[in-house]
Design an enzyme around this catalytic site. Structure first.
Site, PDB file in Angstrom:
ATOM      1  N   ARG A  59      -3.875   4.508 -13.366  1.00 36.02           N
ATOM      2  CA  ARG A  59      -3.080   4.361 -12.362  1.00 36.02           C
ATOM      3  C   ARG A  59      -2.540   4.954 -11.216  1.00 36.02           C
ATOM      4  O   ARG A  59      -2.392   5.453 -10.267  1.00 36.02           O
ATOM      5  CB  ARG A  59      -1.987   3.452 -12.804  1.00 36.02           C
ATOM      6  N   TYR A 112       0.457  -7.228  12.176  1.00 33.70           N
ATOM      7  CA  TYR A 112       0.182  -8.554  11.113  1.00 33.70           C
ATOM      8  C   TYR A 112       1.011  -8.880  10.042  1.00 33.70           C
ATOM      9  O   TYR A 112       2.229  -8.104  10.455  1.00 33.70           O
ATOM     10  CB  TYR A 112      -0.625  -7.212   9.482  1.00 33.70           C
ATOM     11  N   ASP A 184      -2.469   0.949  11.255  1.00 35.25           N
ATOM     12  CA  ASP A 184      -2.711   0.073  11.088  1.00 35.25           C
ATOM     13  C   ASP A 184      -4.318  -0.118  11.918  1.00 35.25           C
ATOM     14  O   ASP A 184      -4.848  -1.239  12.677  1.00 35.25           O
ATOM     15  CB  ASP A 184      -2.515  -1.532  11.231  1.00 35.25           C
ATOM     16  N   LYS A 209     -11.120  -6.628   4.030  1.00 37.80           N
ATOM     17  CA  LYS A 209     -11.722  -7.472   4.959  1.00 37.80           C
ATOM     18  C   LYS A 209     -12.852  -6.854   5.512  1.00 37.80           C
ATOM     19  O   LYS A 209     -13.340  -6.860   4.775  1.00 37.80           O
ATOM     20  CB  LYS A 209     -10.300  -6.890   6.966  1.00 37.80           C
TER      21      LYS A 209
HETATM   22  C1  LIG Z   1      -5.153  -9.321   5.976  1.00 40.03           C
HETATM   23  C2  LIG Z   1      -4.497  -7.747   6.727  1.00 40.03           C
HETATM   24  C3  LIG Z   1      -3.569  -7.292   5.968  1.00 40.03           C
HETATM   25  C4  LIG Z   1      -2.926  -7.155   4.335  1.00 40.03           C
HETATM   26  O1  LIG Z   1      -4.004  -6.926   3.939  1.00 40.03           O
HETATM   27  P1  LIG Z   1      -4.307  -7.597   2.384  1.00 40.03           P
HETATM   28  O2  LIG Z   1      -5.395  -6.805   1.741  1.00 40.03           O
HETATM   29  O3  LIG Z   1      -4.399  -9.123   2.522  1.00 40.03           O
HETATM   30  O4  LIG Z   1      -3.182  -6.928   1.644  1.00 40.03           O
HETATM   31  C5  LIG Z   1      -3.444  -6.003   7.100  1.00 40.03           C
HETATM   32  N1  LIG Z   1      -3.983  -5.367   7.748  1.00 40.03           N
HETATM   33  C6  LIG Z   1      -4.122  -6.275   9.064  1.00 40.03           C
HETATM   34  C7  LIG Z   1      -4.723  -6.482  10.355  1.00 40.03           C
HETATM   35  C8  LIG Z   1      -4.831  -7.470   8.543  1.00 40.03           C
HETATM   36  O5  LIG Z   1      -5.471  -8.041   8.814  1.00 40.03           O
END
Ligand SMILES: *Cc1c(COP(=O)(O)O)cnc(C)c1O
Length: 401
Positions: A59, A112, A184, A209
């Site tokens: 963890r 997001y 982000d 992604k």
């Molecule tokens: C998909 C996404 C997230 C969240 O990610 P998860 O892995 O689905 O929790 C955050 N920011 C952006 C820009 C995203 O495309």
């Protein structure tokens, strides 16, 4: 491997993997072990108290997970990195660890969807004050920051209309107000954009992604200044949103081809955006690589490529989208983005499903908008696929006259 000298394609392959693995394995073993044993109690104690390097309990840290963290850390030129079970784990752990009652966040209306939910529903319940600004109005964002805040949360390019914000300018404004800057960087990836080099303090990714790139594992990563990452790591250790060894391995494996994929996706997306822009059935194309995009000039200064995601509005309405999308053969009509296969969907059913038509209109999201995440397929095949689907909706329109 020399960290500061190796280029991104080399870093993606080698970072975290320069030391010999057990039995001479040439790729990172998957350490599916909950705990790590010590014969020497003094050594165990030294590791447990942070005086020596090692792993205690998964963890907290795990050797396979560490390989992934090292790749991101070095690609983003960060002092430290840590990871999470999902991208939302990275976002929520960062915000909850850095903020508390009476603190103030300034962010954007276009973040997001999950981050938006935190800003609108969850943080205010903990006495955290949130102001969401018009994403492209830099003066208004600077004015809100100057009123005083603790954290500025940015995302660029944004979802789904690919708005671009000036990271250098807003980071400077935030630091003047004594706030930390969190970015982000999921859409751009560290291949196309490095927010820490533009002034940000922390950068996070949904590793689900582009980093993973194959739509088969979920994860999140945070990197940046060591003392800030440590604070979030300490919260995550207890909060428990830790990344497991299996998905960490999958993501690290995907990352070995990150530069190859992103170069291909940058080039294909630009070509497709230009093709769509010139097409009669298309009303508008949102892609920061197009000279006509309002954020193009800023994107050119802070990005080395414009990414694999675009969106475009068809001439018509949602019925046109419903007729068009199922005619595409080389896409999965699905949520998510950044995969080797092309993914597409309307924001109306994916990222912005919870908003009303009026709220989407306020964000500049037309009902005929389609988000299109370009995969690594042959670009001519993708264009031919779009061509036959666009031709068929034009034909249906003519038939209806
Ligand atoms: C998909 C996404 C997230 C969240 O990610 P998860 O892995 O689905 O929790 C955050 N920011 C952006 C820009 C995203 O495309």
């Amino acid at each position: 491997m020399n960290e500061s000298e190796s280029r991104k394609g080399t870093t993606s392959v080698w970072a975290g993997e320069t030391e010999r693995f057990p039995n001479g394995a040439v790729t990172s073993p998957i350490f599916n072990s909950v705990a790590f044993a010590y014969d020497d109690l003094d050594e165990w104690h030294a590791v447990a108290t942070g005086k020596a390097e090692g792993h205690i309990y998964s963890r907290n840290t795990n050797p396979t997970v560490h390989v992934l963290e090292e790749k991101i850390r070095i690609l983003e030129s960060a002092e430290a990195a840590t990871s999470f079970a999902t991208g939302m784990g990275a976002i929520s752990n960062t915000l909850f660890a850095m903020l508390g009652p009476g603190k103030r966040v300034v962010s954007l209306k276009d973040t997001y969807g999950g981050a938006s939910r935190l800003f609108l529903d969850f943080l205010p319940a903990y006495g955290i004050n949130v102001t969401l600004c018009d994403t492209t109005d830099h003066e208004a964002i600077e004015a809100e920051i100057a009123k005083g805040c603790d954290l500025v949360y940015l995302e660029t390019p944004t979802n789904p209309t690919l708005k671009v914000v000036d990271l250098k300018r807003l980071s400077a404004a935030a630091h003047k107000a004594g706030a930390i800057v969190v970015v982000d960087n999921t859409f751009a990836t560290p291949i196309n954009q490095n927010p820490l080099l533009l002034g940000a303090d922390l950068v996070l990714h949904s590793a689900t992604k582009f980093l993973c790139g194959h739509s088969d594992a979920m994860g999140g990563v945070l990197c940046g200044k060591a003392e800030l990452v440590k604070k979030v790591f300490s919260f995550r250790e207890i909060n428990g949103a830790s990344l497991q060894a299996d998905p960490a391995y999958m993501i690290a494996r995907g990352m070995k081809t990150l530069e190859l994929r992103i170069e291909r996706q940058n080039a294909s997306a630009l070509k497709i955006a230009r093709y769509l822009k010139a097409h009669d059935a298309v009303e508008e194309v949102f892609y920061p690589g197009l000279e006509t995009h309002p954020g193009h000039e800023i994107a050119k200064t802070q990005m080395s490529g414009f990414g694999g995601v675009m969106s475009f509005a068809l001439k018509g309405n949602y019925d046109t989208v419903k007729a068009f999308l199922p005619k595409l053969k080389l896409v999965h009509l699905a949520a998510s983005l950044g995969s080797v296969s092309t993914l597409a969907g309307p924001p109306r059913t994916t990222s912005h499903v919870e908003l009303t038509e009026e709220q989407r209109a306020l964000l500049g999201i037309p009902e005929s908008l389609i988000r299109y995440s370009v995969g690594i397929e042959n670009v001519e095949d993708l264009i031919n696929d779009l061509e036959q689907a666009l031709a068929s909706i034009i034909k249906e329109d003519l038939a209806a006259l």
